[in-house]
Each structure stands twice: as C-alpha cells, then as structure tokens.
Scaffold this motif. Sequence first.
Motif, PDB file in Angstrom:
ATOM      1  N   ASP A  66       1.052  -1.214   0.080  1.00 30.49           N
ATOM      2  CA  ASP A  66      -0.452   0.344  -0.344  1.00 30.49           C
ATOM      3  C   ASP A  66       0.923   1.462   0.316  1.00 30.49           C
ATOM      4  N   GLU A  67       0.764   1.960  -1.017  1.00 33.79           N
ATOM      5  CA  GLU A  67       1.240   3.910  -0.681  1.00 33.79           C
ATOM      6  C   GLU A  67       1.708   4.223   0.405  1.00 33.79           C
ATOM      7  N   ARG A  68       0.406   4.108   1.771  1.00 38.02           N
ATOM      8  CA  ARG A  68       0.321   4.125   2.894  1.00 38.02           C
ATOM      9  C   ARG A  68       1.297   3.814   3.819  1.00 38.02           C
ATOM     10  N   GLU A 102       7.281   1.582   5.025  1.00 40.51           N
ATOM     11  CA  GLU A 102       8.251   1.338   3.925  1.00 40.51           C
ATOM     12  C   GLU A 102       9.665   1.505   4.302  1.00 40.51           C
ATOM     13  N   GLY A 126      -6.318   0.573  -5.564  1.00 41.90           N
ATOM     14  CA  GLY A 126      -6.392  -0.322  -3.665  1.00 41.90           C
ATOM     15  C   GLY A 126      -7.392  -1.013  -3.532  1.00 41.90           C
ATOM     16  N   SER A 172       4.983  -0.343   1.768  1.00 45.67           N
ATOM     17  CA  SER A 172       5.522   0.285   0.703  1.00 45.67           C
ATOM     18  C   SER A 172       6.556   0.039   0.223  1.00 45.67           C
ATOM     19  N   SER A 176       7.713   1.933  -2.267  1.00 44.11           N
ATOM     20  CA  SER A 176       7.931   3.956  -2.351  1.00 44.11           C
ATOM     21  C   SER A 176       6.783   4.643  -2.218  1.00 44.11           C
ATOM     22  N   ARG A 177       7.457   5.710  -2.161  1.00 44.89           N
ATOM     23  CA  ARG A 177       6.275   7.005  -1.950  1.00 44.89           C
ATOM     24  C   ARG A 177       5.803   7.207  -3.155  1.00 44.89           C
ATOM     25  N   THR A 199       4.654   6.091  -6.810  1.00 46.06           N
ATOM     26  CA  THR A 199       3.867   5.506  -7.521  1.00 46.06           C
ATOM     27  C   THR A 199       3.478   4.742  -8.976  1.00 46.06           C
ATOM     28  N   HIS A 246       0.409  -1.358 -11.152  1.00 50.55           N
ATOM     29  CA  HIS A 246       0.026  -2.504 -10.024  1.00 50.55           C
ATOM     30  C   HIS A 246       0.859  -4.005 -10.424  1.00 50.55           C
ATOM     31  N   VAL A 293       4.407  -3.831  -9.897  1.00 50.90           N
ATOM     32  CA  VAL A 293       4.286  -3.754  -8.111  1.00 50.90           C
ATOM     33  C   VAL A 293       5.137  -5.275  -8.573  1.00 50.90           C
TER      34      VAL A 293
END
Length: 157
Positions: free
Chosen positions: A74-76, A79, A109, A123, A125-126, A128, A131, A134
């Motif tokens: 998840d991007e949030r 890390e 998401g 995550s 990375s911050r 984007t 998918h 990834v």
Amino acid sequence: MQLELIVIGKTDSKEVAALVETYAKRVSRYCRFSITVLPDVRDTRKLTTRQQATAEGAAILRQLGEGDYVALLDERGEEMRSVEFAYWMQKRMNSGIRRLVLVIGGPYGFSDAVYARADARLSLSRMTFSHQIVRALFAEQLYRAFTILNHEPYHHE
C-alpha cells in the motif's frame, strides 16, 4: 511457513509476467511460495472506483484463512530498506505463523474491509507504480530478502 502473493488481474505484459515467474521460481527454493491471480472485476465501466475496490476486496477476503498473517502493499504503508524487509520477513517466519499472505491490490487500492483484515501495510516507495510493475519489483524484493537472510552474495551492502 507458506508464503503466498495475491494479485488482482493477469499481467498483460509478457515481459513483466516472465520476470515475476523468474523470481517466483527463485523464492520457491527457500519456502513454499505461490502466486494467486484473482480475476479482474467485470463491467467496471458501470462501477465507481470504490465499488470496484469493494468487489476486489471481497475476492481477496475469500482467499484468506483465519490464522493468516496478511500484509498489504500500500502506498501509505511502512517503507523499509531491503535489509529491514528481510528481517521483517524473518520475524514473521520465526513467529510461528503458518501462512504469510502478501497482497497487491488493483489500480484503486483496497476496500475498507481488506484494510480492516490486514495485519500490516508495506510500501515499496512513495512513488506510484502500476499494480503490474509492482509484482515484478516485489517478487525481486522477496528473493532479495531470502538471499540476505541466507548470507548469499546477491545483495551488496
């Protein structure tokens, strides 16, 4: 421990699919590893992005068992450097969980229900990424984590 990667939809790029397969074979040398590809939601033109995430979420939740440890990409999420991720994996393996399930969601998401079920969020990375890309990046990081834990020369630090 069994390690499972759940993803939404097939990869439409042969190159990305081949890369994921290469790293999946490598990870399989270290543990029981599988990739579950859930079908894309149909008729998305008639759905809002939230409805699409909810439909994908229901499919994800059907794949999960009661004792599974579930980590969402998840991007949030948290890390980590590769070495930190390797030790994160080691901690899960040492904890006695039977199945570690890592989930890469669709383009919109995860649903609230999937977030509620998750034990962790990670995550890459911050930034984007698609998918699909990834999948290749994360499969490589899984392999890298196992080589770090086994003191193999793949990772240089």
